[in-house]
Scaffold this active site. Sequence first.
Site, PDB file in Angstrom:
ATOM      1  N   ILE A 179      25.624   5.789  59.676  1.00 41.70           N
ATOM      2  CA  ILE A 179      26.085   5.485  58.326  1.00 41.70           C
ATOM      3  C   ILE A 179      26.667   4.068  58.303  1.00 41.70           C
ATOM      4  CG2 ILE A 179      27.522   6.290  56.412  1.00 41.70           C
ATOM      5  CD1 ILE A 179      25.438   8.333  57.405  1.00 41.70           C
TER       6      ILE A 179
ATOM      7  N   ASP B  16      32.307   6.269  68.132  1.00 38.99           N
ATOM      8  CA  ASP B  16      33.319   7.275  68.492  1.00 38.99           C
ATOM      9  C   ASP B  16      34.607   6.643  69.001  1.00 38.99           C
ATOM     10  OD1 ASP B  16      31.228   8.915  67.914  1.00 38.99           O
ATOM     11  OD2 ASP B  16      30.821   9.516  69.968  1.00 38.99           O
TER      12      ASP B  16
ATOM     13  N   GLY C  30      38.804  47.464  66.692  1.00 42.13           N
ATOM     14  CA  GLY C  30      39.166  48.673  65.965  1.00 42.13           C
ATOM     15  C   GLY C  30      38.975  48.534  64.471  1.00 42.13           C
TER      16      GLY C  30
ATOM     17  N   HIS D 169      34.004  15.393  66.113  1.00 41.82           N
ATOM     18  CA  HIS D 169      33.339  15.102  67.384  1.00 41.82           C
ATOM     19  C   HIS D 169      33.738  16.175  68.408  1.00 41.82           C
ATOM     20  CE1 HIS D 169      31.328  12.572  70.366  1.00 41.82           C
ATOM     21  NE2 HIS D 169      32.311  12.881  71.190  1.00 41.82           N
TER      22      HIS D 169
ATOM     23  N   CYS E 180      52.000  61.987  74.505  1.00 43.52           N
ATOM     24  CA  CYS E 180      52.171  62.173  73.062  1.00 43.52           C
ATOM     25  C   CYS E 180      52.922  63.448  72.720  1.00 43.52           C
ATOM     26  CB  CYS E 180      50.818  62.145  72.354  1.00 43.52           C
ATOM     27  SG  CYS E 180      49.642  63.338  73.011  1.00 43.52           S
TER      28      CYS E 180
ATOM     29  N   PRO F 296      38.250  51.430  74.106  1.00 42.51           N
ATOM     30  CA  PRO F 296      39.426  51.806  74.894  1.00 42.51           C
ATOM     31  C   PRO F 296      40.605  50.915  74.531  1.00 42.51           C
ATOM     32  CG  PRO F 296      37.918  50.490  76.222  1.00 42.51           C
ATOM     33  CD  PRO F 296      37.247  50.699  74.891  1.00 42.51           C
TER      34      PRO F 296
ATOM     35  N   PHE G 101      58.315  57.476  73.862  1.00 40.46           N
ATOM     36  CA  PHE G 101      57.112  57.200  74.655  1.00 40.46           C
ATOM     37  C   PHE G 101      57.447  56.512  75.977  1.00 40.46           C
ATOM     38  CE2 PHE G 101      52.570  56.524  75.260  1.00 40.46           C
ATOM     39  CZ  PHE G 101      52.101  57.692  74.685  1.00 40.46           C
TER      40      PHE G 101
ATOM     41  N   GLY H 181      42.643  45.924  69.062  1.00 44.34           N
ATOM     42  CA  GLY H 181      42.507  46.835  67.933  1.00 44.34           C
ATOM     43  C   GLY H 181      42.338  46.101  66.627  1.00 44.34           C
TER      44      GLY H 181
ATOM     45  N   ILE I 188      40.977  54.953  71.422  1.00 46.52           N
ATOM     46  CA  ILE I 188      41.878  55.749  72.263  1.00 46.52           C
ATOM     47  C   ILE I 188      43.024  54.900  72.800  1.00 46.52           C
ATOM     48  CG2 ILE I 188      40.137  57.448  72.893  1.00 46.52           C
ATOM     49  CD1 ILE I 188      39.733  55.944  75.508  1.00 46.52           C
ATOM     50  N   PRO I 189      44.108  55.566  73.251  1.00 43.82           N
ATOM     51  CA  PRO I 189      45.298  54.848  73.713  1.00 43.82           C
ATOM     52  C   PRO I 189      45.265  54.591  75.218  1.00 43.82           C
ATOM     53  CG  PRO I 189      45.788  57.164  73.551  1.00 43.82           C
ATOM     54  CD  PRO I 189      44.348  57.017  73.159  1.00 43.82           C
TER      55      PRO I 189
END
Length: 804
Positions: free
Chosen positions: A90, A142, A585, A106, A658, A549, A722, A581, A522-523
Amino acid sequence: MRIAVIGQSVFGLEVYKELRKEGHTIVGVFTIPDKDGKADPLGVEAEKDGVNVFKFPRWRLKGKGIPEVVQVYKATGAELNVMPFCSQFIPMEVIDHPAHGSIIYHPSLLPRHRGASAINWTLIHGDKKGGFTVFWADDGLDTGPILLQRECDVEPDDTVNTIYKRFLFPEGVKGTVDAVRLIAAGNAPKIIQPEEGATYEGIQKKDNAKIDWNQSAQVLHNWIRGNDKVPGAWAEVDGQKVTFYGSSLLDSGATAIGQPLEIPGASQPGLVSKAGLMLFGNDGKALLVKNLQFEDGKMIAAARYFSSGSCASVELTEEEKAFAEQMRGVWKSILTNVDAIEDSTDFFKSGAASMDVVRLVEEVKLRASGCQLQNEDVYMNTTFQDFIQMCVRKLRGEDDEEELVVDYVEKNINNMTIRMPHQLFVNGEFVDAEGGKTYKTINPTDGTEHQEELATIESMDSGAVYTLALKTHVGMSIQTFRYFAGWCDKIQGCTIPINQARPNRNLTFTKKEPIGVCAIVIPWNYPLMMLAWKTAACLAAGNTVVLKPAQVTPLTAMKFAELAARAGFPKGVINILPGSGALVGQRLSDHPDVRKLGFTGSTEIGKHIMKSCAVSNVKKVSLELGGKSPLIIFSDCDMDKAVRMGLSAVFFNKGENCIAAGRLFVEENIHDQYVKRVVRVSMLTYCLLYLSLWYLSPGFFFEPTIFTDVQDHMFIAIEESFGPVMILSKFKSGDVDEVLRRANATEYGLASGVFTRDISKALYVSEKLNAGTVFVNTYNKTDVAAPFGGFKQSGFGKDLGKTC
């Protein structure tokens, strides 16, 4: 701002779309002329939007701007030039014309790798860091001032394609738009490029991409991946030019087994193995390439080098000839610049690009659902005749079944060598994630990465005690698959007596049909067992499975995928997609082809999944969510058993359970005695555990903790722990209904328990407790034949047990 977009390609298209979303006015799009009758994507999109599109073959002649072209540009009244993926020179009078100047993208961290092949040289030089720069445009050298830079890690097996897809494309689009924001806000910097560290390498073309074999394996690997896919690193093999693609470095201990292939100039012959073509550097180390391309454009899997021409042509039936003519029409619709599709017509030499491959694969699916193509099938059968032969073989079921190729990571642990897959498992194959993305899985014992066989894998990946993993995680998984295997031919509907049965002999019957694609999320606490609980039932009912998983514990799922493939499961029936997830997920929740989603995890995420499933296609959902399971211990209990089972109810599997007893209600006249005994046993157990682990570095563990005198309003009395946390409360002697009220005063309803010698009291309490499972004088006794699930915000739907 009024912006002129000067550039091309899908990258330019995405920048253009984002600038419009930002509210800028695009006064003109300047892109390249049509090639082989096809317009650049940027120009196509702009024309749809009614934006003026200009396709000048060149902007300047003999170093000077072409007046007519420059005048057309100036007439747009642009205040800023944005130049994404601009390949044309250009003139400076265009670059400097707008009030805000011109910016250009770039794909390197300037001043390093100035020039048109920046991505190639980033890989060829083995740079550990890559990235992109948005700079103020200069005269094509550049060297203009830097406005914005973003960097990324360069992975060991990155190719031009993977690093571009993973970072340079998506982040480059964002970065270019961010740069425009800075300009609009008047905050755009102009940082002069330093000369220190500056490099300029020439453009990579086919004639200078020849491989020099007298180098180390690392350098050879960098050269091949740095030229993949364009222009392609090549060498003379068997008297012809062969291009190498898909390079990866091999461990120094890699076994060298295969058929020798002489390669002129190499330090030793290559080896054609089931995994690909093994090549050697002058340092004796090895690399592996997956695909090869010959001078006629045909690409083959490197593993099939010696058998690539062995297949004889099949003679087509009349029906297959009709299919071939349909496909001839499809090729003609894609290759619009070709007068007629001959048997020798080459798809890519006729101007097809990667997007055309995607379209061709989809067109085949529409016309022959039994012919499931992969993009690679097109790349490896480029002429129309070869393409039809390949399709017909697939339709007949005669296409060669490739042996399962697994890229193992090995680990010596537990007196055995564990071989662990580490890629996604999709459609019967282990494949890299898009963009080659990976993530680390952490061993909770010492923080390193390990990958072991089943119980050992489970122990190392989730931190489970090895003996527990062997007995429960793996043992119950085996029981689950055996149990549901027995249901495969016992799932049936029923006949129903109706009013119209007589005298008209009408008959009504119901059928049980497979749902289709079942997604499973799944956990991390029971990775293999949760997989088995949900997958076995889905497969028994004739469904296909896509399983995600937990991000931190994917290893047993990957090993399961390998074993399933080796056991003969058809491709596509079982698919394993490790990842986050939020990404994987969410995609499963949103995907319209998924008809059922089973989730085990937190209530918060379960609510989000349920909403996404409803919005997407009202897919069926089963949720096994949080728990705060009450365990009521009456004074007439067997104290020894109540202490032993109470501890197990809380601390089983480190409390990562759980259905763990989230709160123990102990009758007041035995409360203090009970507390003393559980504390004594807990301390003894902990001390023994600590002595057995003293030699290990600190891991991700939480010490067993006991809280007493817990009041109902306290946080720990309400929220799921937990972990190895015992929460004790006392209740008034004889006040059964009051303790039931307190036990049920929770939004959870997964499990519960009661210890008493009074059978009437046990039955009464069991009936009144609001939980999916009530244990009496025991705890944690799940069985594959008994349905498992919760009430209230612990979810709905059942795992295990009778399926119909």
